[in-house]
Design a protein around this motif. Structure first.
Motif, PDB file in Angstrom:
ATOM      1  N   ASP C  21       0.845  -1.190   0.000  1.00 34.38           N
ATOM      2  CA  ASP C  21       0.000   0.000   0.000  1.00 34.38           C
ATOM      3  C   ASP C  21       0.885   1.245   0.000  1.00 34.38           C
ATOM      4  OD1 ASP C  21      -1.682   2.092   0.467  1.00 34.38           O
ATOM      5  OD2 ASP C  21      -2.549   1.283   2.311  1.00 34.38           O
ATOM      6  N   PRO C  22       0.912   2.011  -1.103  1.00 37.32           N
ATOM      7  CA  PRO C  22       1.788   3.181  -1.179  1.00 37.32           C
ATOM      8  C   PRO C  22       1.599   4.145  -0.012  1.00 37.32           C
ATOM      9  CG  PRO C  22       0.897   2.691  -3.339  1.00 37.32           C
ATOM     10  CD  PRO C  22       0.204   1.778  -2.371  1.00 37.32           C
ATOM     11  N   ALA C  23       0.403   4.162   0.541  1.00 36.49           N
ATOM     12  CA  ALA C  23       0.164   5.092   1.644  1.00 36.49           C
ATOM     13  C   ALA C  23       1.038   4.782   2.848  1.00 36.49           C
ATOM     14  CB  ALA C  23      -1.317   5.047   2.049  1.00 36.49           C
ATOM     15  N   GLN C  24       1.520   3.539   2.912  1.00 41.18           N
ATOM     16  CA  GLN C  24       2.334   3.139   4.059  1.00 41.18           C
ATOM     17  C   GLN C  24       3.831   3.151   3.770  1.00 41.18           C
ATOM     18  OE1 GLN C  24       0.945  -0.412   6.039  1.00 41.18           O
ATOM     19  NE2 GLN C  24      -1.075  -0.217   5.088  1.00 41.18           N
ATOM     20  N   TRP C  25       4.235   3.671   2.615  1.00 39.99           N
ATOM     21  CA  TRP C  25       5.644   3.605   2.233  1.00 39.99           C
ATOM     22  C   TRP C  25       6.465   4.704   2.906  1.00 39.99           C
ATOM     23  CZ3 TRP C  25       5.254   2.836  -3.803  1.00 39.99           C
ATOM     24  CH2 TRP C  25       4.798   1.535  -4.054  1.00 39.99           C
ATOM     25  N   ALA C  26       7.003   4.397   4.055  1.00 38.69           N
ATOM     26  CA  ALA C  26       7.994   5.276   4.672  1.00 38.69           C
ATOM     27  C   ALA C  26       9.214   4.408   4.890  1.00 38.69           C
ATOM     28  CB  ALA C  26       7.467   5.837   5.983  1.00 38.69           C
ATOM     29  N   ALA C  27      10.278   4.676   4.173  1.00 35.72           N
ATOM     30  CA  ALA C  27      11.383   3.726   4.163  1.00 35.72           C
ATOM     31  C   ALA C  27      12.705   4.428   3.927  1.00 35.72           C
ATOM     32  CB  ALA C  27      11.157   2.696   3.057  1.00 35.72           C
ATOM     33  N   ASP C  28      13.793   3.776   4.368  1.00 29.67           N
ATOM     34  CA  ASP C  28      15.138   4.220   4.017  1.00 29.67           C
ATOM     35  C   ASP C  28      15.556   3.649   2.665  1.00 29.67           C
ATOM     36  OD1 ASP C  28      15.589   5.536   6.576  1.00 29.67           O
ATOM     37  OD2 ASP C  28      15.561   3.501   7.392  1.00 29.67           O
ATOM     38  N   VAL C  29      15.178   2.395   2.469  1.00 27.13           N
ATOM     39  CA  VAL C  29      15.480   1.717   1.201  1.00 27.13           C
ATOM     40  C   VAL C  29      14.212   1.012   0.752  1.00 27.13           C
ATOM     41  CG1 VAL C  29      16.872  -0.047   0.049  1.00 27.13           C
ATOM     42  CG2 VAL C  29      17.898   1.353   1.844  1.00 27.13           C
ATOM     43  N   TRP C 114      10.708   9.081  -2.782  1.00 30.79           N
ATOM     44  CA  TRP C 114      11.861   9.974  -2.816  1.00 30.79           C
ATOM     45  C   TRP C 114      11.685  11.195  -1.907  1.00 30.79           C
ATOM     46  CZ3 TRP C 114      12.365   8.238  -8.448  1.00 30.79           C
ATOM     47  CH2 TRP C 114      13.463   7.370  -8.580  1.00 30.79           C
ATOM     48  N   ARG C 115      10.449  11.665  -1.826  1.00 29.89           N
ATOM     49  CA  ARG C 115      10.224  12.818  -0.950  1.00 29.89           C
ATOM     50  C   ARG C 115      10.544  12.485   0.499  1.00 29.89           C
ATOM     51  NH1 ARG C 115       5.185  14.289  -3.959  1.00 29.89           N
ATOM     52  NH2 ARG C 115       5.939  15.703  -5.590  1.00 29.89           N
ATOM     53  N   ARG C 116      10.341  11.234   0.851  1.00 28.91           N
ATOM     54  CA  ARG C 116      10.642  10.821   2.218  1.00 28.91           C
ATOM     55  C   ARG C 116      12.094  10.366   2.373  1.00 28.91           C
ATOM     56  NH1 ARG C 116       5.065   7.531   3.790  1.00 28.91           N
ATOM     57  NH2 ARG C 116       3.636   9.202   3.196  1.00 28.91           N
ATOM     58  N   GLY C 117      12.903  10.535   1.330  1.00 30.21           N
ATOM     59  CA  GLY C 117      14.336  10.296   1.462  1.00 30.21           C
ATOM     60  C   GLY C 117      14.824   8.888   1.172  1.00 30.21           C
ATOM     61  N   ALA C 118      13.980   8.039   0.611  1.00 26.87           N
ATOM     62  CA  ALA C 118      14.385   6.658   0.390  1.00 26.87           C
ATOM     63  C   ALA C 118      15.383   6.518  -0.758  1.00 26.87           C
ATOM     64  CB  ALA C 118      13.154   5.806   0.092  1.00 26.87           C
ATOM     65  N   GLN C 119      16.211   5.486  -0.675  1.00 24.35           N
ATOM     66  CA  GLN C 119      16.975   5.013  -1.830  1.00 24.35           C
ATOM     67  C   GLN C 119      16.131   3.932  -2.489  1.00 24.35           C
ATOM     68  OE1 GLN C 119      20.591   2.717  -1.039  1.00 24.35           O
ATOM     69  NE2 GLN C 119      21.622   3.770  -2.715  1.00 24.35           N
ATOM     70  N   VAL C 120      15.937   4.049  -3.798  1.00 25.60           N
ATOM     71  CA  VAL C 120      14.972   3.185  -4.481  1.00 25.60           C
ATOM     72  C   VAL C 120      15.661   2.269  -5.493  1.00 25.60           C
ATOM     73  CG1 VAL C 120      12.902   3.134  -5.941  1.00 25.60           C
ATOM     74  CG2 VAL C 120      13.194   4.952  -4.224  1.00 25.60           C
ATOM     75  N   PHE C 121      15.388   0.987  -5.390  1.00 32.34           N
ATOM     76  CA  PHE C 121      15.858   0.017  -6.382  1.00 32.34           C
ATOM     77  C   PHE C 121      14.671  -0.495  -7.183  1.00 32.34           C
ATOM     78  CE2 PHE C 121      19.050   0.077  -3.075  1.00 32.34           C
ATOM     79  CZ  PHE C 121      20.214   0.185  -3.820  1.00 32.34           C
ATOM     80  N   VAL C 122      14.849  -0.522  -8.491  1.00 30.34           N
ATOM     81  CA  VAL C 122      13.772  -0.932  -9.389  1.00 30.34           C
ATOM     82  C   VAL C 122      14.241  -2.130 -10.207  1.00 30.34           C
ATOM     83  CG1 VAL C 122      12.368  -0.245 -11.392  1.00 30.34           C
ATOM     84  CG2 VAL C 122      12.894   1.432  -9.580  1.00 30.34           C
ATOM     85  N   ILE C 123      13.386  -3.146 -10.321  1.00 30.92           N
ATOM     86  CA  ILE C 123      13.656  -4.238 -11.254  1.00 30.92           C
ATOM     87  C   ILE C 123      12.562  -4.231 -12.308  1.00 30.92           C
ATOM     88  CG2 ILE C 123      14.061  -6.725 -11.510  1.00 30.92           C
ATOM     89  CD1 ILE C 123      14.700  -6.862  -8.534  1.00 30.92           C
ATOM     90  N   GLY C 124      12.979  -4.132 -13.607  1.00 30.62           N
ATOM     91  CA  GLY C 124      12.014  -4.157 -14.714  1.00 30.62           C
ATOM     92  C   GLY C 124      11.644  -5.576 -15.007  1.00 30.62           C
ATOM     93  N   GLY C 125      10.806  -5.774 -15.974  1.00 30.36           N
ATOM     94  CA  GLY C 125      10.351  -4.992 -17.063  1.00 30.36           C
ATOM     95  C   GLY C 125      11.445  -4.604 -18.042  1.00 30.36           C
TER      96      GLY C 125
END
Lengths: 324, 324, 324, 324, 324, 324
Positions: C21-29, C114-125
């Motif tokens: 649930d995106p509403a709960q996404w508060a994360a460092d990574v 990103w607004r909350r400062g997370a480092q984001v890893f994406v796997i595609g696709g």
């Protein structure tokens, strides 16, 4: 440019002489590879099925150890059965230019084989390759009946404007006046046919036996549906057989016809009437097992029809005694 | 019977015109498939390597999306580089008859290409196919230097009485008076060479660089060993490359030459002097990965040599400016 | 219909909490799978690459035995390095409805991370999935520099009218005003780029390092080309790596970047400046080896960037000491 | 029951005599297969690695065509190098009974080989098989130094109560007083080691070279770390090599040691000092390529050590001239 | 955490709408993927079977070209047969938290579907996924009869303390008061059942037909064993079918039920009485053929039950005429 | 040298004790692996079939979960059926020396088993391994009848001078005076037999049932052809079964005998008369599926014969009641 000859294969079918110049084709039995059909937009060219003729030839020794070996399927050594002039005509390769010219070259070349009395075996290519072959059957000089083995009906008038693609060969057959009728067996699952194509086929008089019916009733009704005194042309889409037995197809559908059902049918037809030709199409080698079972099974189907046609019982319906 | 033409391929190399009649071969660049060499007793015929020319052609679009696409290896689109007349001559298929006549047909046909100034690319077949090609190099009209990439030395005089098999091409080269010398790179593990063959090669003056030496010193000494003003013929056995990069070979040996070592060497030679021809042999498709990496790498090696030969730097040493 | 949440994965990445649930996404990574891009006509949907996120997660234990195990690549156990809140956000699945809405959902969701400062890893696709990710980078609040690893340039304005497909992500980046510039490495062979795209990229100021240049000069010039004080976003097309190391790609090209070249580069960037995100795209699991090496290598690249970002040297450029 | 002999292999290693009765083992060089280690709870028995000794023997002809063939790796034919008595001792199979008795049988048997001066090559089995081998090294009569190639550290005291499993061989070595020290190379990714095991290894004095360090600095520092006058035992976990070169392992990790790095190191050690034994473990044949490259590479590593040990430069440090 | 919705699939089953929010599930036909069961100690989580729902969806076009295509198995186009509201509910993914809560979520969600009259198709997961589905069958409001196709009996009370694992679904069924009885077919080889479980099943009144009996007597006695007026739930373990036809299973046993035996049975039941649901479990995609035959066969079994239920003969026993 | 013991297997068959010393062989049931036959010139040694005994043992748990599990094929748990002393005698490995001595060792060893009353199961190896087994049947003390399942006749007197190769076992049988006669089933396609061998077999009195006849008439005539009161030895060439069911063979031929036909036949013979031994030969593991179905099917055939021999109906014709 269009080849004026066919292309030599990687190795011959069995130990037959390779003759790639149509002008020299005088034979009792001839095998040709036809690699291309009229392409649908978006389909890759060449498709994987273009590799099938050489894939089958490559395992020749696996499905026939040698002409003097006893073949338990039709009961005798091939050398005692096959007539004097068996040739491998190579492959009809298409590497550019007009598809019309390519198809015309196929039809013209096959007419010549049939005018001289040959029994012709064709390895495709996809099912569209049957179309220029059907056009050449007028050279037989009398109506020819079609025995069609397939999961699919193949009765589309056209797909995307293309009328000679792999979804249309039996529809095409229905429009040739030298085709006497057809029996279609093995239908199951879905393909390109919609309600209209099914109704058209039935209206035409096609004798359709679904795979379900064959498993329930066996092959006797199929044999009975084929008029016994006319020449027969057999067209086998590899996906008509069960995908456990011929796995190398693009559209596998469970519940297909078994080799042990089809081989006796082919032999029964061959000893009763003249099989003027037989094609096996839609083998996609990329999906074959490492033991090459699809290619081997294709070769065995050809040998069953060949052996029964020319053996003691069949003798290709000419009265000529088998050699051995 | 022996074909008087070559056999049409499953599909052309890139988008080149297919011309199978040697009488019509007038070209700037020509590609041919040679499927057979003189067989050793006991070896299967055809061998798996006979399938390689069509396997490489089949993935043409994978190693070259189209002639207008920028190629980062040699720096430009192929359409800006390649000369006007690039043709695919099809395959030299051999389906019976005398091997001598088959070899003679190859040599005669290639001489004609070289007499008309073509750059010739050959896809085998095993390494014995290089031998009738070497015989045709007399048509260049001046001595030709050989660059040989292989895990093995290939200097056998004969094996079981056969002198033109896959263990002998470099020995054969050493006996042709129009061969100016040779550099052999990538040697490692063992092959058919015994102490005598190694000594003979050294006595002849072959510049041998083992794989170990190449990994230690790079390609500069190799380039320096090639006389800079003579025409060069390149013969690449796929097992010369590392088996992680070209896994589809019969005799994989670890520690081979890397693509990133060989491609720059080919480009450096091509911009410095005339590469009259290049063959890639010994690809056994049955061992390729599902992503076809061996066939793709073969195609990329050809494109690197071609692009550098005809591009701004190379222009095939003729002064003719590249098209683009 | 469009999911208002992301889809739960088959199993989490490592042992991270799954929060869909995106509403709960508060994360460092945070790690997300993005399975779809804007489709080109004729391409299958979903494509094989949509299976990659779960394929990588599935082998998590193979590329990281456990958080307390010492990792020799970045020198320490993951548990001593990773921050408190590492989450797996599941997959952005698209099963109908408007592609625009799907892309908007991705962009909105990632902006929040990103607004909350997370480092984001994406796997595609496929590589088109990078485009809505690029759109979210405006949330970083300062210009972001792109490090792009690929065999291909990916600078097409459009293909068949589609502007957000897999041939366009770097062109797209060049049009976003919050992108500070780009370094593109690993280019080789051909792709969708023609002369015009190459010229546009150079005119824009892209620092292009071909694979040939990297093999000749190493990674130091690449590192030097990246401005040292800006946030970096890394986008890795699996075909940028050598196809022996990441074989499961649609367009393998020999001579690619090696893991032992790329992993140290990622670590060097990570300890020098903030890597705000990293994607790995274009993994086609159908072509992977039975030992799953492509998926494992993808996981190791992520762990190298993660470990170096948060370890003693990197600490994600925040001053916060690593946990262990 | 416990075998009192070793089990005969499917075929011998190279053309060596097979002698399965330890009482008859008097040899200059001996090869043994050890199929089992002390099992961890939950692991399948036998594991796939038990098939490796015969998998390597099966491809003997691929990595060594024959004893008279020139080997370019160590520069000469094997027949000119190898001493008079090379034997294949078969496999230590374990099919029931006490594991202690099995291990004791291994240790006793190998002691006998070493007491008679043999150089011993071992093919595992997983890495636990090294433990009873290490116990037999006391028969050398002087301290032995270990060269260890692996992705992992293998320094666990125990796992689930088992002290002789595949995570412990180097810890075990550190506790044997006849082990002089160790150099460990190739470490990368994660394995069973936690912070404590890394610290213990360093405290013991192990010289650890991560894969990253080897790619950055080459093998010279590794060679320098090995004291030049002591006997050396080499233990190679196949996952120490790059998974592109030895793919058939349970835990592939990208960025490993390359054959072209390791083979010269082995040769350099072998010509400088006595290599009393070498094992290659953790090959899982189920993951090998169809070209058997993992098994072939294992064989080539053995031949490089063997050839350099007994060749002109090495002569197994005994002064005895090589035969050829 | 537990998802409060199901997870969106990689692509929909056929062209059905994807609705992942249970609150919106109002449907005539619904398909769900259930990826997890209660795990046994030592088994990997997720297991390979968790990939099966998306593996089947991925080949939707292969087993059903389109809704207007004539399906020869049940005799008509799907569009003429299927009711208005067919939905794909996505996957029940489990990524942490309590298994009890996960199972409860499944049961509650399925009850809702059944209360609204839907026919439900389930793709596992292993056979343990059937258990929370059985619990939801109380929503049917009358006793439901079970038709079970499997090589194994699945009558364990518990294994290692776990009562809801893949060895127990039919035992579990026997304890639910809303289950009217069961017919179990295809039993052969061995599984988790011991003498006690066989005796318990017989004592309960299960009608067991071994595979041997089915090959000897056909399916008529099976059909006769099912009371004709009760709703039926079908549970198919893929290993109940012959492993040549569904090879992708963990425990293949030769001599299984053939598709051509099972498909007519399913159709016969469907036209005679209401099939309220059907699951296909235990597909392990890692063992499938490259032609995906296991996934395709699963899809065809679903379509046969669906088509016969809603077609002219069946019409899902509601009196509502088929659309076409 | 010739082993004086057999070689220990990788793991035992089922959970049987491994006893490799023939001197200790006192058993009710014994299983042996025989890896080699007399080689034909040009054939590789060892051939792939030598790996089959261990390949079958390796999957023991797959075809028999445990001795207390109910086996639905013969109706009871193995533990209730099998007699007290079941042993795995390991493999007859041949690693050099005279083939005559190897064959003599086999014959002598097996005679000892039969003299003590054991039922013997043999896993080959190719079909030549049956020959020294046939020689040992004189130890039975009364004429033994052969039931032979194969695609091929195997009646060659010799091939290239070799009389004990894989094309000759049934010819060899016909020359042993302690062989009472033979029934040969499954013949189809071609093999090494020519007209002469077929005529010799018929003249001898062999009852031949082609695969075609079995598919048409079932197994009742086969059972009727076996004299009911004599001991029977069964020899099964894996290619006698359909290649979809046992794909791992060198010469797959479509239309073979199905497991559901053969297993009941074996059980029917076993409960009627004494099966003194049974061999399964010609399994080539390299061609097996990833689910190991060929090895599993081999194990199931052995278990069907074993279970029916010793179960309530069979009790190995000794009057001894089954244990359970």
């Amino acid at each position: 440019m269009i080849a004026r000859e066919t292309a030599a294969p990687v190795r011959p079918f069995l130990n037959w002489d390779v003759i790639t110049d149509p002008a020299q084709w005088a034979a009792d039995v001839a095998l040709v590879g036809i690699q291309h059909s009229e392409p649908y937009a978006g389909d890759p060219r060449p498709n994987d099925q273009a590799r099938a003729p050489d894939a089958v030839r490559l395992v020749s020794r696996t499905f026939c150890y040698g002409p003097d070996q006893w073949d338990f399927d039709y009961g005798g050594p091939l050398s005692a059965v096959e007539p004097a002039r068996c040739i491998d005509c190579g492959n009809f390769a298409w590497v550019g230019g007009s598809y019309d010219a390519y198809a015309e070259f196929i039809t013209t070349s096959l007419r010549q084989l049939w005018r001289r009395g040959a029994q012709v075996f064709v390895i495709g290519g996809d099912h569209g390759v049957t179309i220029p072959v059907l056009d050449a059957l007028d050279a037989i000089g009398q109506p020819v009946y079609i025995l069609h083995v397939d999961a699919h009906l193949d009765w589309r008038v056209e797909v995307g404007g293309v009328r000679r693609g792999y979804s249309s060969p039996l529809r095409w057959a229905s429009t040739r006046r030298w085709i006497a009728g057809m029996t279609q067996i093995g239908m199951r699952s879905t393909g390109s046919a919609r309600r209209g194509e099914v109704e058209d086929a039935r209206r035409y008089g096609s004798r359709i036996f679904t795979a379900t019916e064959i498993h329930a009733q066996g092959m006797d009704p199929v044999l009975a549906s084929i008029p016994p005194a006319v020449p027969v042309y057999v067209t086998i889409d590899a996906d008509g057989l069960d995908p456990t037995e011929m796995p190398a197809v693009m559209a596998p559908a469970p519940g297909g016809v078994r080799f042990e059902q089809l081989a006796p049918l082919l032999r029964a037809v061959a000893v009763r009437q003249r099989i003027v030709g037989l094609d096996i199409v839609e083998i996609a080698p990329q999906f074959d097992q490492t033991n090459a079972i699809t290619a081997i099974t294709a070769g065995r189907l050809i040998l069953n029809a060949l052996g029964a046609s020319w053996g003691a019982d069949g003798a290709y319906r000419t009265g000529r005694p088998p050699a051995g």
